[in-house]
Design a protein around this motif. Structure first.
Motif, PDB file in Angstrom:
ATOM      1  N   LEU A 110     -23.113  27.102 -13.098  1.00 47.45           N
ATOM      2  CA  LEU A 110     -22.455  28.363 -12.691  1.00 47.45           C
ATOM      3  C   LEU A 110     -23.029  29.712 -12.382  1.00 47.45           C
ATOM      4  O   LEU A 110     -22.176  30.057 -11.499  1.00 47.45           O
ATOM      5  N   VAL A 111     -24.162  29.807 -12.598  1.00 46.19           N
ATOM      6  CA  VAL A 111     -24.579  31.468 -11.343  1.00 46.19           C
ATOM      7  C   VAL A 111     -25.120  30.337 -10.324  1.00 46.19           C
ATOM      8  O   VAL A 111     -24.581  31.277  -9.013  1.00 46.19           O
ATOM      9  N   ILE A 112     -25.014  29.087 -10.429  1.00 44.41           N
ATOM     10  CA  ILE A 112     -25.746  28.801  -8.727  1.00 44.41           C
ATOM     11  C   ILE A 112     -23.791  28.606  -8.040  1.00 44.41           C
ATOM     12  O   ILE A 112     -23.908  28.981  -6.974  1.00 44.41           O
ATOM     13  N   GLN A 113     -23.574  27.964  -8.978  1.00 47.07           N
ATOM     14  CA  GLN A 113     -21.832  28.563  -8.513  1.00 47.07           C
ATOM     15  C   GLN A 113     -21.510  29.907  -8.070  1.00 47.07           C
ATOM     16  O   GLN A 113     -20.262  30.451  -6.850  1.00 47.07           O
ATOM     17  N   ALA A 114     -21.624  31.111  -8.009  1.00 53.15           N
ATOM     18  CA  ALA A 114     -21.064  32.142  -8.973  1.00 53.15           C
ATOM     19  C   ALA A 114     -21.917  32.939  -7.311  1.00 53.15           C
ATOM     20  O   ALA A 114     -20.830  32.927  -6.400  1.00 53.15           O
ATOM     21  N   GLY A 115     -23.042  32.428  -6.874  1.00 55.42           N
ATOM     22  CA  GLY A 115     -23.432  32.857  -6.114  1.00 55.42           C
ATOM     23  C   GLY A 115     -22.452  32.060  -4.446  1.00 55.42           C
ATOM     24  O   GLY A 115     -22.694  33.532  -3.414  1.00 55.42           O
ATOM     25  N   THR A 116     -21.688  30.958  -4.403  1.00 53.03           N
ATOM     26  CA  THR A 116     -21.122  31.033  -3.584  1.00 53.03           C
ATOM     27  C   THR A 116     -19.724  31.599  -3.250  1.00 53.03           C
ATOM     28  O   THR A 116     -19.151  31.904  -2.026  1.00 53.03           O
ATOM     29  N   LEU A 117     -20.165  32.734  -4.520  1.00 51.94           N
ATOM     30  CA  LEU A 117     -18.243  33.326  -4.431  1.00 51.94           C
ATOM     31  C   LEU A 117     -18.535  34.096  -4.268  1.00 51.94           C
ATOM     32  O   LEU A 117     -17.258  35.217  -4.169  1.00 51.94           O
ATOM     33  N   ALA A 118     -19.958  34.907  -4.259  1.00 54.22           N
ATOM     34  CA  ALA A 118     -20.049  36.118  -3.658  1.00 54.22           C
ATOM     35  C   ALA A 118     -20.108  36.852  -2.747  1.00 54.22           C
ATOM     36  O   ALA A 118     -19.912  36.264  -1.315  1.00 54.22           O
ATOM     37  N   LYS A 119     -19.462  38.525  -2.305  1.00 55.29           N
ATOM     38  CA  LYS A 119     -18.793  39.293  -1.279  1.00 55.29           C
ATOM     39  C   LYS A 119     -19.071  40.706  -1.196  1.00 55.29           C
ATOM     40  O   LYS A 119     -19.600  40.842  -0.678  1.00 55.29           O
ATOM     41  N   GLY A 120     -19.782  41.017  -2.686  1.00 55.86           N
ATOM     42  CA  GLY A 120     -20.626  41.866  -2.343  1.00 55.86           C
ATOM     43  C   GLY A 120     -20.639  43.478  -3.984  1.00 55.86           C
ATOM     44  O   GLY A 120     -19.460  43.828  -3.583  1.00 55.86           O
ATOM     45  N   GLY A 121     -21.280  43.218  -4.335  1.00 54.47           N
ATOM     46  CA  GLY A 121     -20.862  44.105  -5.643  1.00 54.47           C
ATOM     47  C   GLY A 121     -20.637  44.109  -6.910  1.00 54.47           C
ATOM     48  O   GLY A 121     -20.120  44.536  -7.930  1.00 54.47           O
TER      49      GLY A 121
END
Length: 610
Positions: A488-499
């Motif tokens: 889920l950490v790896i998946q969350a990284g794909t969703l990041a827009k910043g901050g």
């Protein structure tokens, strides 16, 4: 019996059957006819049949089968080898007998072969099970689930597998159509809810859970029922092992707490992950730790171009480096182990400059709550300054994405560890406002089996004979497995827009005392044998954990089991003053200063919102 002796006996037995069968068939078909059939043709046919039988027996591996576990597949092998041997013999007979064939004789011969060859194996199996294999000392076993997996287990156990100490007595299954039926001689006698009564009434010593499709909640329900008895509980291995035919009695495993507390797996967006990981250079700090090392394992499956393993501990980095090389030795990914301390700013800048990672996963941190209460200066150095060093290196050298691994203890922190992790989040939130690098934090609770967590401690206490120490009977925690958290950490990284601060869905909180009770039962003990003692809440501990503060809550998932908190403005000057002056503070003063920085930020948000 050795393979050579077994092979010789089977060939000799089959040779006698094959040689005699065609003459027996003639006697059956023509009981009173004399001189009707050419004796020379029959002799040639018998010899040809012998040759062809052994030829096709080797083709279909009849002599390599384990007949103790014979089923439809082995019967089909006998039918194929006998059929082709008869057909080939018919061709020979046609050629030597003036283009005519004794069709009825060959048909009866075919039947005799199947009956005698198949029967000889079956008789040996019955004789072996009845007279050679003794099961008087075997443990009476109940199998939960009368489906394909349960049937496989029952067959292996019921056939007298000498390697197993278990003897199947009965099945339970919620499918009423199977009740009062037998599978390999083992009856289906009730439903899952009847497990406690059946165990007591039939003197069951072991229970095997053989339903690979069980959800976690269903498995927990069954284990809870089994825990009402004194039976030892085991379960079949993973479903992929069933599908590939690897399941055997020796593969049965103990039910682990991870099996009960983990959740059903999330389907990852493989395409999105591949798009930003595959062929990229990825750097993981704290790569030798519990979360960091699992992140490395998960990342390797997406084939990054290079993976940089950064860690302070020489031995832990050596271990994960060797493991990845052993497991993914043929991979095109270049694995680079780096010894470096995140507190060493110059070293972090050197590493990022040298290897130019596209993504950094920052998992390096001090995380033990009571220890950090006594060592707040070290917590600031590692968790705050270490994060700042790596984040600023990422910004300076244009790293595309920076993912901070955070914790639920950063929410309304009551301890040094939580406060320093919240300030680390504030650092990357501040960086996100003025950097081209996409900064994001991922927050989750306790991970099962991680270093310093409660489960390894409980297991050690149980192994030492107890007692198991729990701080308070009402204390609860969120739990997640290490692989699930890492994915889920790896998946969350794909969703990041910043901050953003992404929060992983941790399910329902678990009482620590219930966790201890489960571990004791799953280890084969009772609470009378391994008592539980309450030691009192330790410095800095909360009774319960939170994943989002009230002012951070953002409704709805952004991905399955992933939520995003609201972005908040950060007082960067307060963080700067903390870093500049923390070494001059006494332990108590530093704790107060940490809380002031964290909750000053909260007051700032409240003021701006009013």
């Amino acid at each position: 019996m050795s393979y050579q002796k077994r092979l010789t006996l089977l060939i000799l037995l089959d040779s006698i059957i094959v040689t005699c069968a065609i003459f027996a068939a003639v006697w059956i078909v023509y009981p009173n006819a004399e001189g009707t059939l050419d004796t020379k043709v029959l002799a040639i046919s018998s010899l040809a049949l012998l040759v062809f039988h052994h030829l096709f027996a080797f083709v279909y591996k009849l002599y390599n089968k384990v007949w103790a576990y014979a089923s439809v597949g082995e019967l089909l092998a006998i039918v194929k080898s006998v059929t082709f041997a008869i057909l080939a013999t018919g061709v020979v007979q046609y050629l030597v007998n003036g283009f005519s064939i004794y069709r009825r004789t060959l048909l009866v011969t075919w039947l005799l072969h199947i009956i005698l060859i198949g029967g000889s194996r079956f008789v040996w199996r019955v004789f072996r099970d009845q007279y050679l294999v003794k099961d008087t000392n075997k443990k009476r076993t109940l199998i939960v689930g009368a489906g394909a997996a349960g049937s496989m287990i029952a067959r292996q156990l019921h056939n007298g597998n000498n390697d197993s100490e278990l003897k199947p007595i009965a099945f339970v299954d919620d499918d009423l159509a199977k009740h009062k039926m037998e599978i390999y001689g083992v009856p289906v006698i009730g439903r899952i809810k009847d497990i406690p009564d059946i165990v007591n009434n039939h003197n069951i010593e072991h229970v095997i859970i053989a339903i690979p499709s069980l959800k976690r909640s269903e498995l927990k329900h069954i284990v809870d029922l089994c825990n009402e008895t004194k039976a030892i509980v085991k379960m079949i291995p993973k479903i992929e092992d069933l599908m590939t035919g690897k399941v055997s009695v020796s593969n049965l495993k103990n039910v682990e707490v991870e099996d009960l507390l983990g959740r059903d797996p999330v389907v990852l967006d493989i395409h999105a992950i591949k798009e930003y990981v595959t062929d990229s250079t990825v750097m993981v700090t704290g790569a030798g730790g519990s979360i960091g090392s699992e992140l490395c394992r998960q990342l390797m499956t997406f084939k990054p171009g290079r993976i940089i393993l950064v860690g302070h501990g020489e031995y832990s980095i050596y271990n994960i480096d060797m493991e990845l090389r052993r497991t993914y030795g043929q991979s095109e990914t270049e694995i680079i182990p780096i010894i470096g301390d995140v507190q060493d700013r110059e070293r972090m800048f050197q590493i990022v400059q040298a290897y130019e990672p596209a993504i950094i996963y920052h998992a390096a941190a001090h995380k033990h709550v009571p220890l950090m209460e006594y060592n707040p200066h070290e917590a600031v150095k590692n968790n705050v300054i270490g994060t700042k060093n790596v984040a600023e290196a990422a910004d300076y050298y244009g790293v595309k994405r920076f993912v901070l691994v955070s914790t639920d203890k950063a929410v309304n922190p009551t301890n040094v560890m939580g406060a320093t992790k919240r300030i680390a989040e504030m650092v990357i939130q501040d960086m996100a406002t003025r950097s081209k690098t996409t900064f994001v934090a991922v927050r989750f609770g306790n991970v099962l089996g991680s270093r310093g967590s409660v489960i390894p401690l409980f297991k050690k206490q149980i192994a030492d004979g107890g007692p198991v120490t729990v701080t308070h009977p009402d204390m609860t925690r969120y739990f997640m497995t290490i692989p699930e958290a890492s994915r889920l950490v790896i998946q969350a990284g794909t969703l990041a827009k910043g901050g953003e601060i992404f929060v992983l869905d941790m399910g329902e909180p678990v009482k620590i005392v219930d966790l201890a009770k489960n571990l004791i039962r799953l280890s084969g003990y009772t609470e009378d044998e391994i008592p539980i003692e309450f030691s009192g809440i330790r410095p800095g501990e909360k009774m319960y954990e939170e994943l989002l503060g009230e002012d951070e809550i953002h409704p709805g998932e952004v991905y399955e089991k992933i939520y995003v908190g609201r972005t908040k403005e950060v007082d960067a000057d307060a963080i700067h003053r903390l870093i500049e002056g923390f070494e001059r503070c006494e332990v108590g003063e530093l704790k107060d200063e940490l809380m002031r920085v964290v909750f000053m930020e909260k007051e700032l948000v409240t003021a701006k919102g009013s």
